[in-house]
Design a protein around this motif. Structure first.
Motif, PDB file in Angstrom:
ATOM      1  N   UNK A 111      -1.520  -1.519  -8.492  1.00 23.36           N
ATOM      2  CA  UNK A 111      -2.443  -2.138  -7.527  1.00 23.36           C
ATOM      3  C   UNK A 111      -1.916  -2.039  -6.102  1.00 23.36           C
ATOM      4  N   UNK A 112      -0.675  -1.623  -5.951  1.00 23.95           N
ATOM      5  CA  UNK A 112      -0.092  -1.415  -4.619  1.00 23.95           C
ATOM      6  C   UNK A 112      -0.534  -0.045  -4.123  1.00 23.95           C
ATOM      7  N   UNK A 113      -1.044   0.060  -2.867  1.00 21.34           N
ATOM      8  CA  UNK A 113      -1.524   1.358  -2.359  1.00 21.34           C
ATOM      9  C   UNK A 113      -0.472   2.449  -2.461  1.00 21.34           C
ATOM     10  N   UNK A 114      -0.890   3.614  -2.975  1.00 19.09           N
ATOM     11  CA  UNK A 114       0.001   4.763  -3.054  1.00 19.09           C
ATOM     12  C   UNK A 114       0.767   4.878  -4.359  1.00 19.09           C
ATOM     13  N   UNK A 115       0.679   3.855  -5.209  1.00 22.53           N
ATOM     14  CA  UNK A 115       1.418   3.894  -6.480  1.00 22.53           C
ATOM     15  C   UNK A 115       0.443   4.125  -7.635  1.00 22.53           C
ATOM     16  N   UNK A 116       0.600   5.272  -8.275  1.00 21.45           N
ATOM     17  CA  UNK A 116      -0.188   5.588  -9.464  1.00 21.45           C
ATOM     18  C   UNK A 116       0.608   5.222 -10.709  1.00 21.45           C
ATOM     19  N   UNK A 173      13.277   4.041  -1.727  1.00 20.60           N
ATOM     20  CA  UNK A 173      13.316   5.394  -1.156  1.00 20.60           C
ATOM     21  C   UNK A 173      14.060   6.380  -2.057  1.00 20.60           C
ATOM     22  N   UNK A 174      14.904   5.861  -2.938  1.00 20.41           N
ATOM     23  CA  UNK A 174      15.654   6.730  -3.852  1.00 20.41           C
ATOM     24  C   UNK A 174      14.819   7.171  -5.048  1.00 20.41           C
ATOM     25  N   UNK A 175      13.661   6.522  -5.233  1.00 23.80           N
ATOM     26  CA  UNK A 175      12.789   6.878  -6.355  1.00 23.80           C
ATOM     27  C   UNK A 175      11.961   8.102  -5.976  1.00 23.80           C
ATOM     28  N   UNK A 176      11.958   9.110  -6.824  1.00 22.71           N
ATOM     29  CA  UNK A 176      11.215  10.337  -6.563  1.00 22.71           C
ATOM     30  C   UNK A 176       9.736  10.033  -6.331  1.00 22.71           C
ATOM     31  N   UNK A 177       9.183  10.586  -5.247  1.00 25.81           N
ATOM     32  CA  UNK A 177       7.763  10.415  -4.967  1.00 25.81           C
ATOM     33  C   UNK A 177       7.437   9.213  -4.098  1.00 25.81           C
ATOM     34  N   UNK A 178       8.450   8.438  -3.719  1.00 22.05           N
ATOM     35  CA  UNK A 178       8.204   7.263  -2.869  1.00 22.05           C
ATOM     36  C   UNK A 178       8.806   7.498  -1.486  1.00 22.05           C
ATOM     37  N   UNK A 179       7.949   7.380  -0.482  1.00 25.88           N
ATOM     38  CA  UNK A 179       8.380   7.492   0.901  1.00 25.88           C
ATOM     39  C   UNK A 179       8.350   6.129   1.562  1.00 25.88           C
ATOM     40  N   UNK A 180       8.604   6.127   2.869  1.00 22.21           N
ATOM     41  CA  UNK A 180       8.685   4.862   3.605  1.00 22.21           C
ATOM     42  C   UNK A 180       7.370   4.092   3.589  1.00 22.21           C
ATOM     43  N   UNK A 181       6.243   4.802   3.686  1.00 22.66           N
ATOM     44  CA  UNK A 181       4.945   4.108   3.739  1.00 22.66           C
ATOM     45  C   UNK A 181       4.693   3.312   2.458  1.00 22.66           C
ATOM     46  N   UNK A 182       4.970   3.926   1.305  1.00 24.29           N
ATOM     47  CA  UNK A 182       4.768   3.228   0.036  1.00 24.29           C
ATOM     48  C   UNK A 182       5.785   2.095  -0.111  1.00 24.29           C
ATOM     49  N   UNK A 183       7.029   2.334   0.312  1.00 19.02           N
ATOM     50  CA  UNK A 183       8.057   1.286   0.229  1.00 19.02           C
ATOM     51  C   UNK A 183       7.660   0.066   1.060  1.00 19.02           C
ATOM     52  N   UNK A 184       7.088   0.305   2.251  1.00 19.26           N
ATOM     53  CA  UNK A 184       6.621  -0.810   3.084  1.00 19.26           C
ATOM     54  C   UNK A 184       5.449  -1.521   2.416  1.00 19.26           C
ATOM     55  N   UNK A 185       4.561  -0.751   1.776  1.00 22.56           N
ATOM     56  CA  UNK A 185       3.415  -1.348   1.082  1.00 22.56           C
ATOM     57  C   UNK A 185       3.887  -2.239  -0.060  1.00 22.56           C
ATOM     58  N   UNK A 186       4.936  -1.812  -0.763  1.00 22.26           N
ATOM     59  CA  UNK A 186       5.497  -2.617  -1.854  1.00 22.26           C
ATOM     60  C   UNK A 186       5.993  -3.955  -1.315  1.00 22.26           C
ATOM     61  N   UNK A 187       6.783  -3.906  -0.234  1.00 18.44           N
ATOM     62  CA  UNK A 187       7.336  -5.125   0.346  1.00 18.44           C
ATOM     63  C   UNK A 187       6.264  -6.004   0.966  1.00 18.44           C
ATOM     64  N   UNK A 188       5.165  -5.377   1.415  1.00 16.69           N
ATOM     65  CA  UNK A 188       4.071  -6.142   2.001  1.00 16.69           C
ATOM     66  C   UNK A 188       3.227  -6.812   0.927  1.00 16.69           C
ATOM     67  N   UNK A 189       3.174  -6.201  -0.249  1.00 16.09           N
ATOM     68  CA  UNK A 189       2.318  -6.703  -1.311  1.00 16.09           C
ATOM     69  C   UNK A 189       2.984  -7.685  -2.253  1.00 16.09           C
ATOM     70  N   UNK A 190       4.309  -7.685  -2.283  1.00 14.16           N
ATOM     71  CA  UNK A 190       5.013  -8.574  -3.213  1.00 14.16           C
ATOM     72  C   UNK A 190       6.355  -8.969  -2.615  1.00 14.16           C
ATOM     73  N   UNK A 191       6.784 -10.198  -2.896  1.00 12.85           N
ATOM     74  CA  UNK A 191       8.113 -10.610  -2.447  1.00 12.85           C
ATOM     75  C   UNK A 191       9.154  -9.849  -3.259  1.00 12.85           C
ATOM     76  N   UNK A 192      10.387  -9.874  -2.800  1.00 15.76           N
ATOM     77  CA  UNK A 192      11.470  -9.212  -3.537  1.00 15.76           C
ATOM     78  C   UNK A 192      11.571  -9.791  -4.945  1.00 15.76           C
ATOM     79  N   UNK A 193      11.469 -11.122  -5.044  1.00 16.62           N
ATOM     80  CA  UNK A 193      11.543 -11.766  -6.362  1.00 16.62           C
ATOM     81  C   UNK A 193      10.396 -11.334  -7.266  1.00 16.62           C
ATOM     82  N   UNK A 194       9.172 -11.348  -6.707  1.00 15.09           N
ATOM     83  CA  UNK A 194       8.003 -10.968  -7.514  1.00 15.09           C
ATOM     84  C   UNK A 194       8.111  -9.522  -7.981  1.00 15.09           C
TER      85      UNK A 194
END
Length: 198
Positions: free
Chosen positions: A112-117, A76-97
């Motif tokens: 390849x994660x939705x919302x991330x260009x 959430x501290x990264x410019x341009x990333x909101x909660x929806x994209x942050x959830x998509x990141x955690x849904x698409x990859x483990x913390x380790x990955x």
């Protein structure tokens, strides 16, 4: 601020959860990494939470593991990333990955994660490379979801669309990975791995 909830899991419709605490029902959004490991409906659950107050309302996000919440907050501290994209990141990859992708500077996998260009992926790598150290943990495996309202493939399809994947892509992914006897969580996990080229 609400930092933790302990109560009864009333329903789960990814990414939404309803947890009853002392007679009050709390609606939370959670990443699939948390939803995979939840107990059955009617069981006690303890969730770490992130309480966000915005102009248009209040949102509550739930996590089973501190590492997930820490990564969510860092994203959430990264410019341009909101909660929806942050959830998509955690849904698409483990913390380790995710930590490995960031350290490797793997822009292609991140996009390849939705919302991330490409630009957002590059910003994530620059801003989070130092912050992801120490938050990676090995998370427990999947637990099956009892009492799903839809058939597993249908539930997986709905969840993937809510995570931001396009309907045509979701249909292709689910058809590609679903096997007889798979739970919705298993199909979702396999589809997310396939989407990330795993």
């Amino acid at each position: 601020m609400i930092g933790r909830l302990r109560g009864t899991l009333i329903s789960r419709q990814p990414p939404w959860l309803l947890v009853e605490v002392a007679g009050v029902g709390y609606e939370l959004e959670a990443p699939m990494s948390t939803i995979y490991d939840l107990p059955g409906i009617g069981k006690e659950v303890i969730l770490l939470t992130h309480h966000a107050v915005k102009e248009d309302g209040v949102s509550l996000y739930g996590f089973l593991h501190e590492a997930e919440r820490a990564l969510f907050r860092n994203l959430l501290k990264v410019s341009g990333i909101g909660a929806k994209i942050a959830l998509a990141v955690l849904s698409g990859a483990s913390v380790n990955d995710f930590s490995r992708l960031v350290h490797a500077g793997d822009v292609v996998a991140l996009t390849k994660i939705p919302g991330i260009g490409k630009k957002t992926a590059e910003r994530i790598i620059v801003e989070l490379r130092d912050r992801v150290d120490g938050i990676g943990v090995t998370l427990p495996g999947t637990s099956a979801s009892p009492g799903a309202p839809l058939d597993p493939a249908g539930e997986a399809t709905v969840a993937l669309q809510q995570l931001g994947y396009k309907p045509v892509e979701v249909t292709r992914l689910v058809q590609k990975v679903a096997a007889a006897g798979d739970s919705a969580e298993t199909i979702i996990r396999k589809a997310l791995r396939a989407a990330l080229g795993g």
